[in-house]
Design a protein around this motif. Sequence first.
Motif, PDB file in Angstrom:
ATOM      1  N   ASP A  75     -15.391   1.652 -18.602  1.00 33.23           N
ATOM      2  CA  ASP A  75     -14.473   0.527 -18.468  1.00 33.23           C
ATOM      3  C   ASP A  75     -13.842   0.452 -17.085  1.00 33.23           C
ATOM      4  O   ASP A  75     -13.616   1.459 -16.432  1.00 33.23           O
ATOM      5  CB  ASP A  75     -13.378   0.619 -19.542  1.00 33.23           C
ATOM      6  N   GLY A  76     -13.569  -0.797 -16.679  1.00 29.85           N
ATOM      7  CA  GLY A  76     -12.869  -1.053 -15.430  1.00 29.85           C
ATOM      8  C   GLY A  76     -13.817  -1.204 -14.250  1.00 29.85           C
ATOM      9  O   GLY A  76     -15.032  -1.006 -14.356  1.00 29.85           O
ATOM     10  N   VAL A 118      -9.125   8.188 -27.743  1.00 32.71           N
ATOM     11  CA  VAL A 118      -9.074   6.721 -27.716  1.00 32.71           C
ATOM     12  C   VAL A 118      -7.768   6.231 -27.084  1.00 32.71           C
ATOM     13  O   VAL A 118      -7.760   5.345 -26.234  1.00 32.71           O
ATOM     14  CB  VAL A 118      -9.214   6.156 -29.144  1.00 32.71           C
ATOM     15  N   GLN A 119      -6.672   6.800 -27.538  1.00 34.26           N
ATOM     16  CA  GLN A 119      -5.350   6.270 -27.195  1.00 34.26           C
ATOM     17  C   GLN A 119      -4.492   7.372 -26.584  1.00 34.26           C
ATOM     18  O   GLN A 119      -4.283   8.407 -27.204  1.00 34.26           O
ATOM     19  CB  GLN A 119      -4.704   5.726 -28.479  1.00 34.26           C
ATOM     20  N   HIS A 120      -4.002   7.116 -25.383  1.00 31.80           N
ATOM     21  CA  HIS A 120      -3.134   8.086 -24.723  1.00 31.80           C
ATOM     22  C   HIS A 120      -1.740   8.047 -25.346  1.00 31.80           C
ATOM     23  O   HIS A 120      -1.325   6.994 -25.788  1.00 31.80           O
ATOM     24  CB  HIS A 120      -3.060   7.777 -23.222  1.00 31.80           C
ATOM     25  N   PHE A 141      -5.640   3.637 -21.575  1.00 34.54           N
ATOM     26  CA  PHE A 141      -5.210   2.953 -22.794  1.00 34.54           C
ATOM     27  C   PHE A 141      -4.053   3.747 -23.416  1.00 34.54           C
ATOM     28  O   PHE A 141      -4.256   4.634 -24.228  1.00 34.54           O
ATOM     29  CB  PHE A 141      -6.380   2.804 -23.766  1.00 34.54           C
ATOM     30  N   GLN A 191     -14.317   8.322 -19.902  1.00 34.40           N
ATOM     31  CA  GLN A 191     -14.977   8.948 -21.045  1.00 34.40           C
ATOM     32  C   GLN A 191     -15.409  10.383 -20.740  1.00 34.40           C
ATOM     33  O   GLN A 191     -15.720  11.142 -21.653  1.00 34.40           O
ATOM     34  CB  GLN A 191     -16.185   8.116 -21.498  1.00 34.40           C
ATOM     35  N   THR A 224      -7.787   1.518 -16.191  1.00 35.26           N
ATOM     36  CA  THR A 224      -6.598   1.285 -16.999  1.00 35.26           C
ATOM     37  C   THR A 224      -6.590   2.294 -18.129  1.00 35.26           C
ATOM     38  O   THR A 224      -7.477   2.259 -18.989  1.00 35.26           O
ATOM     39  CB  THR A 224      -6.620  -0.143 -17.597  1.00 35.26           C
ATOM     40  N   ILE A 247      -9.737  -6.177 -20.974  1.00 33.56           N
ATOM     41  CA  ILE A 247      -8.989  -4.923 -20.776  1.00 33.56           C
ATOM     42  C   ILE A 247      -7.557  -5.244 -20.333  1.00 33.56           C
ATOM     43  O   ILE A 247      -6.590  -4.662 -20.846  1.00 33.56           O
ATOM     44  CB  ILE A 247      -9.710  -4.024 -19.748  1.00 33.56           C
ATOM     45  N   LEU A 307     -13.145  -7.353 -17.850  1.00 33.88           N
ATOM     46  CA  LEU A 307     -11.930  -6.953 -17.123  1.00 33.88           C
ATOM     47  C   LEU A 307     -10.713  -7.715 -17.652  1.00 33.88           C
ATOM     48  O   LEU A 307      -9.626  -7.139 -17.786  1.00 33.88           O
ATOM     49  CB  LEU A 307     -12.099  -7.187 -15.617  1.00 33.88           C
ATOM     50  N   ASN A 341      -9.323  -2.244 -25.796  1.00 36.35           N
ATOM     51  CA  ASN A 341      -9.773  -0.860 -25.636  1.00 36.35           C
ATOM     52  C   ASN A 341     -11.293  -0.861 -25.649  1.00 36.35           C
ATOM     53  O   ASN A 341     -11.921  -1.508 -26.492  1.00 36.35           O
ATOM     54  CB  ASN A 341      -9.221  -0.012 -26.788  1.00 36.35           C
ATOM     55  N   VAL A 342     -11.873  -0.115 -24.749  1.00 34.61           N
ATOM     56  CA  VAL A 342     -13.324  -0.192 -24.537  1.00 34.61           C
ATOM     57  C   VAL A 342     -14.127   0.119 -25.802  1.00 34.61           C
ATOM     58  O   VAL A 342     -15.179  -0.474 -26.027  1.00 34.61           O
ATOM     59  CB  VAL A 342     -13.753   0.713 -23.357  1.00 34.61           C
TER      60      VAL A 342
END
Lengths: 114, 281
Positions: B196-197, B153-155, A13, B237, A11, A70, A67, A75-76
């Motif tokens: 993540d994920g 951090v943020q798109h 962010f 990352q 995902t 998220i 999960l 946000n991780v």
Amino acid sequence: MSGPRNIPGTTLFDGAQAIKGYALNKMCYSFNSAVNREEFKRDEDAYCARYDLTAEQREALRRRNVLDLIAAGGNVYYLAKFAGILGLDVQDLGAQQTGMTKEAFKARLVAAGR
Amino acid sequence: MARIVGAVTTSHIPAIGKAIARNLHEDPYWKPFFDGYPPVHRWLAKVRPDVAVIFYNDHGLNFFLDQMPTFAVGAAPEYRNADEGWGIPTLAPAPGDQRLSWHVIEQLVSEDFDVTTCQEMLVDHAFTIPMALLWPGEGAWPVRTVPICINTVQHPLPSAARCYKLGQAVGRAVESYDEDLRVVVIGTGGLSHQLDGERAGFINRAFDTQFMEKLPGDPQWATRYSVAELIELTGTQGIELLMWLAARGALGRHASAVHSNYHIPISNTAAGLMVMESRAA
């Protein structure tokens, strides 16, 4: 350019996630402070009540489910501060998200180097 | 005039901070990683930088989502580290160089990089761990610093091409500075990893290897990719390779690698290290 792109198990962010997760991430950002971490540990419900969390966010926190956090806009980088309170490192998080044991997750990382 | 002596690009994995504090350099898990650094120490002893310009990404220590700059340049007298919430040792403040910071800021804005300027700025592990790896012995940093933070951090994130051009502009800014300074450029982060994920644990040795091969002589190879493509190739990352591209950009057109190391895994990450120098065409 970097238009919408579906990367499996990922995902990004983006603005939509940033809007959805703002309260959750704001609370997790507060955990940079040791005093705040202690207050959360002392009375989790009271601490969460200070932030305008959605029911989905509160439930995901209660279940310590990465999960779900998220999916709720977490946000991780901020979630990592929540994980720190729980004493979980990034390999615990990886294991939980992939449904593996921590040992199996670590073994997979080692295998990626071969 | 100031002169860029070279660039160092290195991973900044938080676990390194704990390993340094516990003196695990000879531990079998850590040795292949830490063994990459003595050649960097020898190189630094040779080039003797006065100042380090450090491209890094904040992970939620200084910046929150209330105000998230794409490019932020430190202009502070010193940069303090602080509690990040999950327990790595806090390191000593690093001295700044405000006059050089403002020169860089003026030059960047004159080249249409509309940066955020920070007279107070906490720096996180992405700044402190590379400092501790390059100059072991906490507390007596032998260089002044100019931190440049790039949002990952943020798109939307800035593109690889844009970060490379930022680095080029920083290189021109440093080389037009009127003081006789030796400047090392540092880029921190990466290489491939994803925290993540369901895709957590993703590592891509083949891409990392090619990226490191191309970076000195053909840095624009990586700038063909969009941010989303790079995340697909290197993990959410792994996009921290943007810092490597910015650092490489500062070296000018021609550069070569004088040292490199690559090791999988450190924590969830493929750990990379390079030292590059500019060279004549």
